[in-house]
Motif scaffolding. Structure first.
Motif, PDB file in Angstrom:
ATOM      1  N   SER A 100       0.797  -1.225   0.000  1.00  0.00           N
ATOM      2  CA  SER A 100       0.000   0.000   0.000  1.00  0.00           C
ATOM      3  C   SER A 100       0.832   1.280   0.000  1.00  0.00           C
ATOM      4  O   SER A 100       0.453   2.269  -0.608  1.00  0.00           O
ATOM      5  N   PHE A 101       1.956   1.262   0.702  1.00  0.00           N
ATOM      6  CA  PHE A 101       2.733   2.488   0.892  1.00  0.00           C
ATOM      7  C   PHE A 101       4.184   2.342   0.429  1.00  0.00           C
ATOM      8  O   PHE A 101       5.087   2.913   1.037  1.00  0.00           O
ATOM      9  N   SER A 102       4.404   1.614  -0.632  1.00  0.00           N
ATOM     10  CA  SER A 102       5.776   1.426  -1.126  1.00  0.00           C
ATOM     11  C   SER A 102       6.398   2.736  -1.589  1.00  0.00           C
ATOM     12  O   SER A 102       7.615   2.906  -1.555  1.00  0.00           O
ATOM     13  N   SER A 103       5.584   3.694  -2.004  1.00  0.00           N
ATOM     14  CA  SER A 103       6.099   4.979  -2.489  1.00  0.00           C
ATOM     15  C   SER A 103       6.771   5.794  -1.382  1.00  0.00           C
ATOM     16  O   SER A 103       7.589   6.659  -1.661  1.00  0.00           O
ATOM     17  N   VAL A 146      -5.533   5.714   7.751  1.00  0.00           N
ATOM     18  CA  VAL A 146      -6.620   5.371   6.834  1.00  0.00           C
ATOM     19  C   VAL A 146      -6.620   3.858   6.598  1.00  0.00           C
ATOM     20  O   VAL A 146      -7.669   3.218   6.610  1.00  0.00           O
ATOM     21  N   ARG A 147      -5.432   3.307   6.405  1.00  0.00           N
ATOM     22  CA  ARG A 147      -5.300   1.870   6.113  1.00  0.00           C
ATOM     23  C   ARG A 147      -5.094   1.051   7.383  1.00  0.00           C
ATOM     24  O   ARG A 147      -5.489  -0.094   7.478  1.00  0.00           O
ATOM     25  N   PHE A 148      -4.415   1.647   8.387  1.00  0.00           N
ATOM     26  CA  PHE A 148      -4.116   0.960   9.636  1.00  0.00           C
ATOM     27  C   PHE A 148      -4.627   1.800  10.813  1.00  0.00           C
ATOM     28  O   PHE A 148      -3.868   2.515  11.455  1.00  0.00           O
ATOM     29  N   PRO A 149      -5.930   1.731  11.102  1.00  0.00           N
ATOM     30  CA  PRO A 149      -6.504   2.592  12.148  1.00  0.00           C
ATOM     31  C   PRO A 149      -5.980   2.258  13.548  1.00  0.00           C
ATOM     32  O   PRO A 149      -6.019   3.100  14.441  1.00  0.00           O
ATOM     33  N   GLN A 150      -5.469   1.064  13.753  1.00  0.00           N
ATOM     34  CA  GLN A 150      -4.978   0.662  15.067  1.00  0.00           C
ATOM     35  C   GLN A 150      -3.532   1.098  15.310  1.00  0.00           C
ATOM     36  O   GLN A 150      -2.984   0.857  16.375  1.00  0.00           O
ATOM     37  N   ALA A 151      -2.895   1.765  14.355  1.00  0.00           N
ATOM     38  CA  ALA A 151      -1.494   2.171  14.467  1.00  0.00           C
ATOM     39  C   ALA A 151      -1.306   3.209  15.568  1.00  0.00           C
ATOM     40  O   ALA A 151      -2.167   4.052  15.796  1.00  0.00           O
ATOM     41  N   TYR A 152      -0.166   3.101  16.254  1.00  0.00           N
ATOM     42  CA  TYR A 152       0.185   4.118  17.245  1.00  0.00           C
ATOM     43  C   TYR A 152       1.700   4.259  17.320  1.00  0.00           C
ATOM     44  O   TYR A 152       2.447   3.437  16.808  1.00  0.00           O
ATOM     45  N   LEU A 153       2.150   5.337  17.946  1.00  0.00           N
ATOM     46  CA  LEU A 153       3.570   5.643  18.028  1.00  0.00           C
ATOM     47  C   LEU A 153       4.227   4.944  19.194  1.00  0.00           C
ATOM     48  O   LEU A 153       3.625   4.837  20.265  1.00  0.00           O
ATOM     49  N   VAL A 154       5.460   4.494  18.961  1.00  0.00           N
ATOM     50  CA  VAL A 154       6.241   3.884  20.043  1.00  0.00           C
ATOM     51  C   VAL A 154       7.642   4.468  20.042  1.00  0.00           C
ATOM     52  O   VAL A 154       8.210   4.792  18.990  1.00  0.00           O
ATOM     53  N   SER A 155       8.192   4.587  21.212  1.00  0.00           N
ATOM     54  CA  SER A 155       9.558   5.060  21.368  1.00  0.00           C
ATOM     55  C   SER A 155      10.501   3.914  21.015  1.00  0.00           C
ATOM     56  O   SER A 155      10.234   2.749  21.315  1.00  0.00           O
ATOM     57  N   SER A 156      11.611   4.244  20.365  1.00  0.00           N
ATOM     58  CA  SER A 156      12.521   3.212  19.905  1.00  0.00           C
ATOM     59  C   SER A 156      13.933   3.765  19.872  1.00  0.00           C
ATOM     60  O   SER A 156      14.198   4.887  20.307  1.00  0.00           O
ATOM     61  N   LYS A 157      14.851   2.994  19.338  1.00  0.00           N
ATOM     62  CA  LYS A 157      16.240   3.409  19.149  1.00  0.00           C
ATOM     63  C   LYS A 157      16.567   3.263  17.678  1.00  0.00           C
ATOM     64  O   LYS A 157      16.010   2.436  16.963  1.00  0.00           O
ATOM     65  N   MET A 158      17.511   4.109  17.206  1.00  0.00           N
ATOM     66  CA  MET A 158      17.886   4.066  15.799  1.00  0.00           C
ATOM     67  C   MET A 158      19.394   4.255  15.705  1.00  0.00           C
ATOM     68  O   MET A 158      19.966   5.099  16.385  1.00  0.00           O
TER      69      MET A 158
END
Length: 153
Positions: free
Chosen positions: A99-102, A138-150
């Motif tokens: 869906s979001f490859s772009s 719109v496609r993933f209504p259950q999505a939410y933000l999480v803290s992470s490391k990069m």
């Protein structure tokens, strides 16, 4: 007292000479600008640039790069799935990539006992992550933000 009068007189006289001086420079500046524009349009830019720098600068930059190459930074990711099924986590990954490859965002499936998580992106600020979450909701209504490391590579 006499000195202040001379300074005042100079301050009043100098502006009278400046407009004439600007007019002379204006024609030269305009001609130079037009010449430069013509060279850009025709593609005939000639000349070489030679950079002269202390070799120690290159050494310092290389050391800075090596020191910071493996730095771990705080980041934000978007969690689009969390659950006990690996198959479902991989399915959500494939669905996102389709869906979001772009967007060209990294998608990872991570296992942290007892759940699998499908995480999208790596954002430096929460605001950036939130903007993308709004697009994905719109496609993933259950999505939410999480803290992470990069890793900074």
């Amino acid at each position: 007292m006499k000195l202040s009068r001379y300074i005042l007189l100079i301050i009043l006289i100098i502006p009278l000479y400046l407009p004439a001086h600007d007019q002379k420079l204006g024609t030269t500046s305009s001609d130079t600008t037009q010449l430069f524009i013509n060279r850009l349009e025709t593609g005939r830019m000639e000349g070489n640039i030679k950079v002269v720098q202390d070799p120690r600068l290159t050494t310092i930059l290389r050391r800075h790069y090596e020191y910071n190459r493996n730095t771990i930074l705080p980041a934000w990711r978007i969690l689009i799935y969390k659950g006990g099924e690996m198959k479902k986590a991989n399915q959500m990954k494939a669905e996102f990539e389709e869906s979001f490859s772009s967007l060209g965002m990294e998608v990872i499936v991570k296992y942290s006992e007892p759940d699998f998580s499908t995480l999208v992106g790596a954002f430096r600020t929460k605001e950036d992550a939130f903007r993308y979450k709004q697009m994905l909701s719109v496609r993933f209504p259950q999505a939410y933000l999480v803290s992470s490391k990069m890793a900074l590579n």
